[in-house]
Structures are given as C-alpha cells and as structure tokens.
Design an enzyme around this catalytic site. Sequence first.
Site, PDB file in Angstrom:
ATOM      1  N   TRP A 125      58.820  73.507 -26.780  1.00  0.00           N
ATOM      2  CA  TRP A 125      58.286  74.882 -26.851  1.00  0.00           C
ATOM      3  C   TRP A 125      56.962  74.730 -27.137  1.00  0.00           C
ATOM      4  O   TRP A 125      56.087  75.532 -26.656  1.00  0.00           O
ATOM      5  CB  TRP A 125      59.003  75.501 -28.060  1.00  0.00           C
ATOM      6  CG  TRP A 125      58.590  76.909 -27.987  1.00  0.00           C
ATOM      7  CD1 TRP A 125      57.907  77.468 -29.049  1.00  0.00           C
ATOM      8  CD2 TRP A 125      58.594  78.008 -27.014  1.00  0.00           C
ATOM      9  NE1 TRP A 125      57.403  78.869 -28.687  1.00  0.00           N
ATOM     10  CE2 TRP A 125      57.885  79.196 -27.583  1.00  0.00           C
ATOM     11  CE3 TRP A 125      59.158  78.135 -25.811  1.00  0.00           C
ATOM     12  CZ2 TRP A 125      57.838  80.278 -26.813  1.00  0.00           C
ATOM     13  CZ3 TRP A 125      59.131  79.206 -25.102  1.00  0.00           C
ATOM     14  CH2 TRP A 125      58.357  80.226 -25.529  1.00  0.00           C
ATOM     15  N   TYR A 148      52.995  80.890 -34.669  1.00  0.00           N
ATOM     16  CA  TYR A 148      54.176  81.682 -33.872  1.00  0.00           C
ATOM     17  C   TYR A 148      55.414  81.969 -35.001  1.00  0.00           C
ATOM     18  O   TYR A 148      56.135  82.896 -34.571  1.00  0.00           O
ATOM     19  CB  TYR A 148      54.500  80.514 -32.876  1.00  0.00           C
ATOM     20  CG  TYR A 148      55.709  80.929 -32.062  1.00  0.00           C
ATOM     21  CD1 TYR A 148      55.645  82.201 -31.221  1.00  0.00           C
ATOM     22  CD2 TYR A 148      56.987  80.241 -32.162  1.00  0.00           C
ATOM     23  CE1 TYR A 148      56.760  82.628 -30.446  1.00  0.00           C
ATOM     24  CE2 TYR A 148      58.054  80.446 -31.155  1.00  0.00           C
ATOM     25  CZ  TYR A 148      57.861  81.672 -30.599  1.00  0.00           C
ATOM     26  OH  TYR A 148      58.787  82.028 -29.730  1.00  0.00           O
ATOM     27  N   GLU A 155      61.384  80.937 -21.764  1.00  0.00           N
ATOM     28  CA  GLU A 155      62.435  80.396 -22.053  1.00  0.00           C
ATOM     29  C   GLU A 155      62.915  79.572 -20.849  1.00  0.00           C
ATOM     30  O   GLU A 155      63.294  78.301 -21.052  1.00  0.00           O
ATOM     31  CB  GLU A 155      63.607  81.081 -22.479  1.00  0.00           C
ATOM     32  CG  GLU A 155      63.273  81.796 -24.028  1.00  0.00           C
ATOM     33  CD  GLU A 155      63.130  80.707 -24.954  1.00  0.00           C
ATOM     34  OE1 GLU A 155      63.597  79.573 -24.840  1.00  0.00           O
ATOM     35  OE2 GLU A 155      62.464  81.088 -26.101  1.00  0.00           O
TER      36      GLU A 155
END
Length: 213
Positions: free
Chosen positions: A55, A25, A47
Amino acid sequence: MHLIVGEDGLARPPWAATDPLLRAYYDEEWGMPVRDERGLFERLSLEAFQSGLSWATILRKRPAFREAFAGFDPDAVAAFDEDDALRLMADAGIVRNRRKIDATIGNARATAALRADGGLPALLWSARPATTPVPSSFAEVPTQSPESVALAKALRARGFAHVGPTTMFALMEAVGIVDTHLVGSHRRGTSGAWLPDGAPDPRFAAPGARAAA
C-alpha cells in the site's frame, strides 16, 4: 508487538508507526467514512492497483494516479480510449499494468451506469455488516467476510472487474464500512460510523443502500 506507542503517546500498528506518509494516512484517512461517488471510485481503483503490491507504493504514487486518471472523475475516465490506455502504459508515475488500467476504465463506465440503479455509494455501503470486528491482534483481523463476498459478486454482475472478496474487504476497511483498527489503537472507534465495541454508531447515516446480491 501489535501496537507501538509513539513519541506523541498514541498507539498505532507497526505498519503506521514509523513512515510519516503511512502514519498520516492512518491517523487522518484510513477507516474514515467515504460516501461520495468520486471518492469511492478512487479508493476502489487504488485498491485494485494495489493487488500484489504494498500500500505504501500506491500511496506514494497517488498524486500521479490522480493526475493520470483525471482526478478519478468517473465520467472523464469512462471516456478514455485506446490512446489514453497507451498514454497510461507509458506513465512511469503510476503502476503500468494493462489489465488494471483497462479494469479502471471499465469500472468508470460501470460506475456511471450504476447511477440508474442507486449509485456506487449505495451499493458499496449496502455491504455494511450489523457489527464490525473487534480485533486485539492482527491474527484476528479478517481478510474477507460474507459481506465482501456478496459485494464482489454484486459488483461483478454490474460489470466491475478486479473486485474480488479480499480486495473488497480492504476497500471496506479503508472507507469505514467496517472498522478493523486494533483494540487499544488511538483510532479505534473514531470514524463516527462504529463504536469501539463493534456496534454501529446510531448517529451515523450511511448512503441509501440497495441489497448487494
């Protein structure tokens, strides 16, 4: 330790140095410009779901989120009703938080309505600052900015929810509106939007922007 040099000779922050999913990522996606409506709606939604979680959790669940939310097509999600909300609350593959689910559906409707006033890409990219941070350590990376505060206010005024200044700064980092890669990282200045010294890349053209106010 601010950066870790991997076996491939590339310097990354600790959060992206070991887990293969997070490393991919970081190397391939985080901080690269996203300028299309669906892509930005997806990032904004994820988000919001990430708030209070790691995350890595969201990233591992992203395929399930995409399936559950119709590929984050704003028009499809805008049409979700109470049965869809209940379906999502029963989906163990995603984060089952009713407030965040309702916010995502509402944000899809707000995204569709925003097309009459320039669209989501233009509004989000209107938050692009004149210069981006040039951090050498994590202590120098902001968690919000005047632009993210203004963006949060503008989005709320247009009916969006779960779009606080800190969440919006994280979004701005994720989609290339700012570059907070640490100096020395192999990703610093590679987005095409920003030069390594924090100046805007003159070759980059952001979507047409309206003032975030």
